[in-house]
Design a protein around this motif. Structure first.
Motif, mmCIF file in Angstrom:
data_model
loop_
_atom_site.group_PDB
_atom_site.id
_atom_site.type_symbol
_atom_site.label_atom_id
_atom_site.label_comp_id
_atom_site.label_asym_id
_atom_site.label_seq_id
_atom_site.Cartn_x
_atom_site.Cartn_y
_atom_site.Cartn_z
ATOM 1 N N LEU A 127 40.402 41.702 49.394
ATOM 2 C CA LEU A 127 41.399 41.256 48.420
ATOM 3 C C LEU A 127 40.895 40.217 47.429
ATOM 4 C CD1 LEU A 127 44.595 40.865 50.661
ATOM 5 C CD2 LEU A 127 44.079 42.697 49.056
ATOM 6 N N GLY A 128 39.722 39.622 47.711
ATOM 7 C CA GLY A 128 39.259 38.531 46.861
ATOM 8 C C GLY A 128 39.690 37.190 47.441
ATOM 9 N N GLN A 129 38.999 36.136 47.034
ATOM 10 C CA GLN A 129 39.223 34.826 47.639
ATOM 11 C C GLN A 129 40.606 34.265 47.343
ATOM 12 O OE1 GLN A 129 36.996 33.492 49.820
ATOM 13 N NE2 GLN A 129 38.722 32.130 50.255
ATOM 14 N N ARG A 130 41.095 34.476 46.110
ATOM 15 C CA ARG A 130 42.374 33.877 45.738
ATOM 16 C C ARG A 130 43.513 34.379 46.619
ATOM 17 N NH1 ARG A 130 46.786 35.034 43.160
ATOM 18 N NH2 ARG A 130 47.989 33.389 42.096
ATOM 19 N N CYS A 131 43.638 35.683 46.757
ATOM 20 C CA CYS A 131 44.737 36.239 47.552
ATOM 21 C C CYS A 131 44.520 36.001 49.045
ATOM 22 C CB CYS A 131 44.884 37.733 47.270
ATOM 23 S SG CYS A 131 45.658 38.067 45.654
ATOM 24 N N THR A 132 43.274 35.878 49.462
ATOM 25 C CA THR A 132 43.004 35.515 50.860
ATOM 26 C C THR A 132 43.566 34.133 51.150
ATOM 27 O OG1 THR A 132 40.982 36.849 50.864
ATOM 28 C CG2 THR A 132 41.190 35.182 52.580
ATOM 29 N N ASP A 133 43.338 33.192 50.242
ATOM 30 C CA ASP A 133 43.885 31.833 50.412
ATOM 31 C C ASP A 133 45.410 31.851 50.384
ATOM 32 O OD1 ASP A 133 41.324 30.869 50.556
ATOM 33 O OD2 ASP A 133 41.236 30.219 48.455
ATOM 34 N N VAL A 134 45.978 32.671 49.496
ATOM 35 C CA VAL A 134 47.438 32.748 49.381
ATOM 36 C C VAL A 134 48.057 33.225 50.696
ATOM 37 C CG1 VAL A 134 49.333 34.042 48.292
ATOM 38 C CG2 VAL A 134 47.531 33.047 46.885
ATOM 39 N N PHE A 174 54.858 36.638 50.297
ATOM 40 C CA PHE A 174 55.684 37.362 49.328
ATOM 41 C C PHE A 174 55.221 37.116 47.895
ATOM 42 C CE2 PHE A 174 58.305 36.632 53.081
ATOM 43 C CZ PHE A 174 58.695 37.931 53.381
ATOM 44 N N ASN A 175 53.968 36.655 47.758
ATOM 45 C CA ASN A 175 53.408 36.452 46.435
ATOM 46 C C ASN A 175 53.299 37.810 45.728
ATOM 47 O OD1 ASN A 175 50.936 36.391 44.524
ATOM 48 N ND2 ASN A 175 51.416 34.228 44.835
ATOM 49 N N THR A 176 54.008 37.945 44.607
ATOM 50 C CA THR A 176 54.112 39.243 43.933
ATOM 51 C C THR A 176 52.762 39.808 43.508
ATOM 52 O OG1 THR A 176 56.257 38.552 43.053
ATOM 53 C CG2 THR A 176 55.248 40.496 42.057
ATOM 54 N N GLU A 177 51.939 38.956 42.905
ATOM 55 C CA GLU A 177 50.633 39.417 42.408
ATOM 56 C C GLU A 177 49.748 39.902 43.542
ATOM 57 O OE1 GLU A 177 46.773 37.738 39.891
ATOM 58 O OE2 GLU A 177 48.605 36.522 40.033
ATOM 59 N N LEU A 206 50.683 40.755 46.608
ATOM 60 C CA LEU A 206 51.279 41.902 47.293
ATOM 61 C C LEU A 206 50.973 43.200 46.546
ATOM 62 C CD1 LEU A 206 54.832 40.878 48.581
ATOM 63 C CD2 LEU A 206 52.910 41.730 49.923
ATOM 64 N N SER A 207 51.062 43.154 45.209
ATOM 65 C CA SER A 207 50.757 44.352 44.424
ATOM 66 C C SER A 207 49.290 44.737 44.567
ATOM 67 C CB SER A 207 51.113 44.149 42.955
ATOM 68 O OG SER A 207 50.242 43.218 42.342
ATOM 69 N N LEU A 208 48.412 43.719 44.670
ATOM 70 C CA LEU A 208 46.992 44.002 44.879
ATOM 71 C C LEU A 208 46.771 44.626 46.257
ATOM 72 C CD1 LEU A 208 44.060 43.802 43.929
ATOM 73 C CD2 LEU A 208 43.973 41.497 44.885
ATOM 74 N N LEU A 209 47.476 44.102 47.273
ATOM 75 C CA LEU A 209 47.357 44.644 48.632
ATOM 76 C C LEU A 209 47.807 46.103 48.669
ATOM 77 C CD1 LEU A 209 46.802 44.201 51.656
ATOM 78 C CD2 LEU A 209 49.179 43.416 51.884
ATOM 79 N N VAL A 210 48.940 46.393 48.001
ATOM 80 C CA VAL A 210 49.436 47.770 47.943
ATOM 81 C C VAL A 210 48.431 48.665 47.227
ATOM 82 C CG1 VAL A 210 51.212 49.270 46.966
ATOM 83 C CG2 VAL A 210 51.859 47.129 48.071
ATOM 84 N N SER A 211 47.888 48.163 46.118
ATOM 85 C CA SER A 211 46.924 48.937 45.340
ATOM 86 C C SER A 211 45.671 49.240 46.155
ATOM 87 C CB SER A 211 46.545 48.167 44.067
ATOM 88 O OG SER A 211 45.568 48.865 43.334
ATOM 89 N N VAL A 225 47.266 56.244 39.100
ATOM 90 C CA VAL A 225 47.783 55.564 37.913
ATOM 91 C C VAL A 225 48.048 54.099 38.244
ATOM 92 C CG1 VAL A 225 49.700 55.423 36.270
ATOM 93 C CG2 VAL A 225 48.798 57.657 36.932
ATOM 94 N N PHE A 226 48.690 53.862 39.390
ATOM 95 C CA PHE A 226 49.020 52.493 39.802
ATOM 96 C C PHE A 226 47.770 51.692 40.149
ATOM 97 C CE2 PHE A 226 49.904 49.499 43.299
ATOM 98 C CZ PHE A 226 50.744 48.625 42.629
ATOM 99 N N THR A 227 46.860 52.283 40.956
ATOM 100 C CA THR A 227 45.676 51.533 41.386
ATOM 101 C C THR A 227 44.758 51.218 40.209
ATOM 102 O OG1 THR A 227 44.408 53.548 41.917
ATOM 103 C CG2 THR A 227 45.733 52.606 43.681
ATOM 104 N N THR A 228 44.631 52.154 39.264
ATOM 105 C CA THR A 228 43.783 51.919 38.090
ATOM 106 C C THR A 228 44.373 50.820 37.214
ATOM 107 O OG1 THR A 228 43.082 54.234 38.105
ATOM 108 C CG2 THR A 228 42.692 53.000 36.088
ATOM 109 N N PHE A 229 45.684 50.888 37.019
ATOM 110 C CA PHE A 229 46.355 49.879 36.201
ATOM 111 C C PHE A 229 46.222 48.496 36.832
ATOM 112 C CE2 PHE A 229 49.917 47.540 34.396
ATOM 113 C CZ PHE A 229 49.833 47.891 33.061
#
Length: 261
Positions: A19-26, A34-37, A39-44, A204-208
């Motif tokens: 997920l990258g360091q930022r979202c790992t810390d979050v 429930f961080n929106t950004e 969570l969307s990255l996790l789903v992607s 479409v979602f993952t690329t975006f």
């Protein structure tokens, strides 16, 4: 203690790679689940992994159907070639960009399975001819050079990926026209085409989300999803027309036999 601390370090390193360091810390330090950004990255990321894993065998139903029926009527070889070229361009561009494998990995497996399908189409439609062999050698050579050569400038690769859109459109339109003109979809795998449509839609979602909304790639996957869905509808429609109808004479025969008794 130290054991728990070590385990958490390992978990953080693995999640960070995903997920990258930022979202790992979050997630693991701020406990903001429930961080929106993020969570969307996790789903992607999850969708990306699912698409790649599913693509390992998602054209297998089509391969098995061809081998079972030993008939390639209804499958358009030229459409398969165009689709394979589009996949090769995507792989080469993604590798050159250093993109995560989860964003393009299905193109690798689709390419391999497409070569198997093209081989079966040729075998069951009359065998290899000089033109077919030449074309196959050219396609393999271009694929190998673009993916493994490392000599193609990124600008040229970007242009080739831009060609994916017309390639995908022509590929799908050729198959759709073939379905329309022959009304024969008996040899097309419904499962494969449904997965095709679902995978393109998810891409479409993952690329975006992961490739900063790369317009070329998003357009490619979006239009492919729509055309794949139309082919699914053709298979369902023409397939229902081809379904064997029960014989009307069955009931009358039984009645006549009773009279004879």
């Amino acid at each position: 203690g130290k054991g728990w601390s070590n385990r958490m370090d390992v978990i953080e390193a693995q999640v960070g790679a995903f997920l990258g360091q930022r979202c790992t810390d979050v997630f693991l330090k701020q406990y903001d689940f429930f961080n929106t950004e993020c969570l969307s990255l996790l789903v992607s990321k999850g969708l990306g992994v699912g698409i790649v894993l599913g693509s390992i065998a998602y054209k297998l139903p089509q391969v098995l159907k061809l081998m079972q029926k030993k008939d390639s009527t209804g499958l358009d070889l030229q459409a398969m070639v165009l689709e394979t070229l589009a996949c090769v361009f995507t792989i080469a561009y993604s590798v050159a960009q250093g993109a995560a494998f989860t964003t393009f990995g299905e193109s690798v497996f689709i390419t391999l399975q497409n070569f198997a399908i093209m081989y079966l189409i040729v075998i069951y439609s009359g065998g290899f001819k000089p033109a077919t062999i030449t074309g196959a050698f050219f396609l393999l050579s271009v694929s190998a050079y673009l993916i493994f050569g490392g000599q193609t400038p990124i600008e040229q690769l970007r242009f080739l990926v831009g060609c994916n859109l017309p390639l995908v459109i022509v590929s799908r339109l050729k198959q759709m026209y073939n379905n329309f003109s022959t009304r024969n979809v008996a040899n097309l795998s419904l499962i494969t085409w449904v997965l095709n449509a679902a995978g393109s839609s998810a891409r479409v979602f993952t690329t975006f989300r992961e490739l900063d909304g790369d317009f070329i790639q998003v357009a490619n996957y979006g239009i492919a999803a729509g055309l794949n869905a139309l082919i699914v509808m053709q298979i369902l429609y023409y397939g229902s027309k081809q379904a064997p109808k029960p014989k009307k004479g069955g009931i009358t025969k039984k009645r006549s036999s009773r009279k004879d008794d």
